[in-house]
Design a protein around this motif. Structure first.
Motif, mmCIF file in Angstrom:
data_model
loop_
_atom_site.group_PDB
_atom_site.id
_atom_site.type_symbol
_atom_site.label_atom_id
_atom_site.label_comp_id
_atom_site.label_asym_id
_atom_site.label_seq_id
_atom_site.Cartn_x
_atom_site.Cartn_y
_atom_site.Cartn_z
ATOM 1 N N GLU A 47 24.329 15.912 -21.323
ATOM 2 C CA GLU A 47 24.168 14.728 -20.468
ATOM 3 C C GLU A 47 22.744 14.178 -20.567
ATOM 4 O O GLU A 47 22.523 12.995 -20.336
ATOM 5 N N ASN A 48 21.765 15.048 -20.893
ATOM 6 C CA ASN A 48 20.375 14.604 -21.018
ATOM 7 C C ASN A 48 20.215 13.493 -22.045
ATOM 8 O O ASN A 48 19.372 12.616 -21.880
ATOM 9 N N SER A 49 21.018 13.528 -23.104
ATOM 10 C CA SER A 49 20.887 12.504 -24.141
ATOM 11 C C SER A 49 21.553 11.191 -23.737
ATOM 12 O O SER A 49 21.373 10.179 -24.405
ATOM 13 N N ARG A 50 22.320 11.204 -22.646
ATOM 14 C CA ARG A 50 23.008 9.983 -22.184
ATOM 15 C C ARG A 50 22.583 9.619 -20.749
ATOM 16 O O ARG A 50 23.416 9.351 -19.894
ATOM 17 N N ALA A 51 21.291 9.616 -20.528
ATOM 18 C CA ALA A 51 20.764 9.308 -19.192
ATOM 19 C C ALA A 51 21.157 7.911 -18.737
ATOM 20 O O ALA A 51 21.323 7.657 -17.539
ATOM 21 N N TYR A 52 21.326 6.995 -19.679
ATOM 22 C CA TYR A 52 21.712 5.620 -19.328
ATOM 23 C C TYR A 52 23.034 5.585 -18.568
ATOM 24 O O TYR A 52 23.247 4.722 -17.709
ATOM 25 N N GLN A 53 23.958 6.539 -18.856
ATOM 26 C CA GLN A 53 25.229 6.596 -18.123
ATOM 27 C C GLN A 53 24.989 6.968 -16.661
ATOM 28 O O GLN A 53 25.631 6.434 -15.761
ATOM 29 N N GLY A 89 19.362 5.047 10.503
ATOM 30 C CA GLY A 89 17.965 4.693 10.296
ATOM 31 C C GLY A 89 17.225 5.609 9.345
ATOM 32 O O GLY A 89 16.005 5.564 9.263
ATOM 33 N N ASN A 90 17.940 6.457 8.625
ATOM 34 C CA ASN A 90 17.301 7.391 7.696
ATOM 35 C C ASN A 90 17.212 6.809 6.292
ATOM 36 O O ASN A 90 17.999 5.954 5.921
ATOM 37 N N LYS A 91 16.255 7.318 5.533
ATOM 38 C CA LYS A 91 16.179 6.978 4.115
ATOM 39 C C LYS A 91 17.098 7.923 3.372
ATOM 40 O O LYS A 91 17.377 9.035 3.837
ATOM 41 N N VAL A 92 17.577 7.478 2.209
ATOM 42 C CA VAL A 92 18.505 8.296 1.442
ATOM 43 C C VAL A 92 17.987 8.447 0.011
ATOM 44 O O VAL A 92 17.619 7.463 -0.631
ATOM 45 N N LYS A 93 17.953 9.690 -0.454
ATOM 46 C CA LYS A 93 17.581 9.985 -1.840
ATOM 47 C C LYS A 93 18.880 10.297 -2.575
ATOM 48 O O LYS A 93 19.594 11.231 -2.212
ATOM 49 N N VAL A 94 19.187 9.501 -3.583
ATOM 50 C CA VAL A 94 20.393 9.711 -4.375
ATOM 51 C C VAL A 94 19.951 10.334 -5.684
ATOM 52 O O VAL A 94 19.047 9.826 -6.349
ATOM 53 N N SER A 95 20.578 11.456 -6.065
ATOM 54 C CA SER A 95 20.144 12.140 -7.285
ATOM 55 C C SER A 95 21.335 12.584 -8.122
ATOM 56 O O SER A 95 22.421 12.847 -7.610
ATOM 57 N N ILE A 96 21.081 12.645 -9.411
ATOM 58 C CA ILE A 96 22.047 13.180 -10.369
ATOM 59 C C ILE A 96 21.315 14.244 -11.175
ATOM 60 O O ILE A 96 20.232 13.985 -11.697
ATOM 61 N N MET A 141 24.528 5.351 -10.862
ATOM 62 C CA MET A 141 23.672 5.057 -9.690
ATOM 63 C C MET A 141 23.767 3.593 -9.302
ATOM 64 O O MET A 141 23.852 3.269 -8.118
ATOM 65 N N GLN A 142 23.738 2.708 -10.299
ATOM 66 C CA GLN A 142 23.792 1.270 -10.015
ATOM 67 C C GLN A 142 25.142 0.905 -9.401
ATOM 68 O O GLN A 142 25.213 0.107 -8.460
ATOM 69 N N ASP A 143 26.223 1.510 -9.897
ATOM 70 C CA ASP A 143 27.550 1.272 -9.316
ATOM 71 C C ASP A 143 27.599 1.764 -7.872
ATOM 72 O O ASP A 143 28.182 1.111 -6.995
ATOM 73 N N PHE A 144 26.982 2.926 -7.622
ATOM 74 C CA PHE A 144 26.913 3.479 -6.261
ATOM 75 C C PHE A 144 26.166 2.508 -5.342
ATOM 76 O O PHE A 144 26.613 2.221 -4.238
ATOM 77 N N PHE A 145 25.034 1.983 -5.816
ATOM 78 C CA PHE A 145 24.237 1.038 -5.019
ATOM 79 C C PHE A 145 25.027 -0.242 -4.753
ATOM 80 O O PHE A 145 24.996 -0.775 -3.641
ATOM 81 N N LEU A 173 25.100 13.073 -6.790
ATOM 82 C CA LEU A 173 26.219 12.570 -7.582
ATOM 83 C C LEU A 173 26.246 13.346 -8.894
ATOM 84 O O LEU A 173 25.320 14.089 -9.194
ATOM 85 N N SER A 174 27.301 13.137 -9.663
ATOM 86 C CA SER A 174 27.324 13.690 -11.019
ATOM 87 C C SER A 174 27.624 12.541 -11.970
ATOM 88 O O SER A 174 28.094 11.478 -11.564
ATOM 89 N N MET A 175 27.358 12.749 -13.253
ATOM 90 C CA MET A 175 27.564 11.671 -14.221
ATOM 91 C C MET A 175 29.039 11.400 -14.451
ATOM 92 O O MET A 175 29.412 10.309 -14.852
ATOM 93 N N THR A 176 29.892 12.359 -14.139
ATOM 94 C CA THR A 176 31.328 12.195 -14.373
ATOM 95 C C THR A 176 32.094 12.033 -13.064
ATOM 96 O O THR A 176 33.266 12.401 -12.983
ATOM 97 N N ILE A 177 31.449 11.469 -12.052
ATOM 98 C CA ILE A 177 32.072 11.338 -10.731
ATOM 99 C C ILE A 177 33.199 10.307 -10.773
ATOM 100 O O ILE A 177 33.117 9.299 -11.491
ATOM 101 N N ASP A 178 34.242 10.556 -10.020
ATOM 102 C CA ASP A 178 35.406 9.676 -10.005
ATOM 103 C C ASP A 178 35.259 8.618 -8.913
ATOM 104 O O ASP A 178 34.439 8.752 -8.007
#
Length: 172
Positions: free
Chosen positions: A128-134, A115-122, A139-143, A92-97
């Motif tokens: 963007e490093n200074s706004r990791a909380y975004q 039946g696979n595990k999924v690794k979600v990464s940004i 990620m939480q919205d995706f979940f 994903l990206s931090m500015t994903i629509d």
């Protein structure tokens, strides 16, 4: 490892005393390896050391070739029944629509249903490093969009320039 390497048989057993189990599974008792070998020869079977770490070592009178065949059959059955769980990755990206998140969610659901595990990464770039909380919020919205069809093995966490979350399918 081959079955041949796991078990000592017949003359390869050099222990002074062994505990012997008969071909019918009954305990015969403690005796010398030579006596046990004679008993096995009288029955036309093999003497096999099944527990080398016991004190005294445990040996059994059996048909070794039949035993090897049964073990190979069990191993083949176990290999057939085991499932390999793959780890799929979704980026994903931090500015994903919203529409893009819907597409990624749909793909993630396909992986989870298989039946696979999924690794979600940004991957965070520049400021963007200074706004990791975004990124964690994305990620939480995706979940939340997965509607309870996944379990979070690892909650979203920042690791260097990446934010990573691990998901696994819900057991039926």
């Amino acid at each position: 490892m081959a079955i041949k390497e796991l078990y000592q048989t017949n003359q390869a057993i050099r222990d002074r005393e062994i505990r012997l189990i008969g071909s019918d599974g009954a305990m015969i008792g403690v005796m010398s390896a030579q006596q046990a070998q004679r008993l096995a020869d009288d029955e036309g079977l093999d003497l096999v050391k099944i527990s080398p770490t016991a004190n005294p070592p445990v040996c059994k009178i059996m048909d070794y070739s039949k035993f090897k065949y049964e073990q190979a059959k069990k191993d083949k059955e176990n290999r057939k029944n085991q499932t390999v769980v793959e780890i799929k990755e979704i980026r994903l990206s931090m500015t994903i629509d919203v529409g893009d998140i819907a597409v990624k969610t749909k793909q993630c659901l396909k992986f989870l249903e298989a039946g696979n595990k999924v690794k979600v990464s940004i991957r965070m770039k520049g400021r963007e490093n200074s706004r990791a909380y975004q990124g964690v919020k994305v990620m939480q919205d995706f979940f939340d969009g997965l509607e309870g069809k996944a379990i979070q093995d690892k909650k979203p966490a920042t690791e260097g320039r990446n934010i990573i979350m691990m998901l696994s399918p819900v057991k039926a």
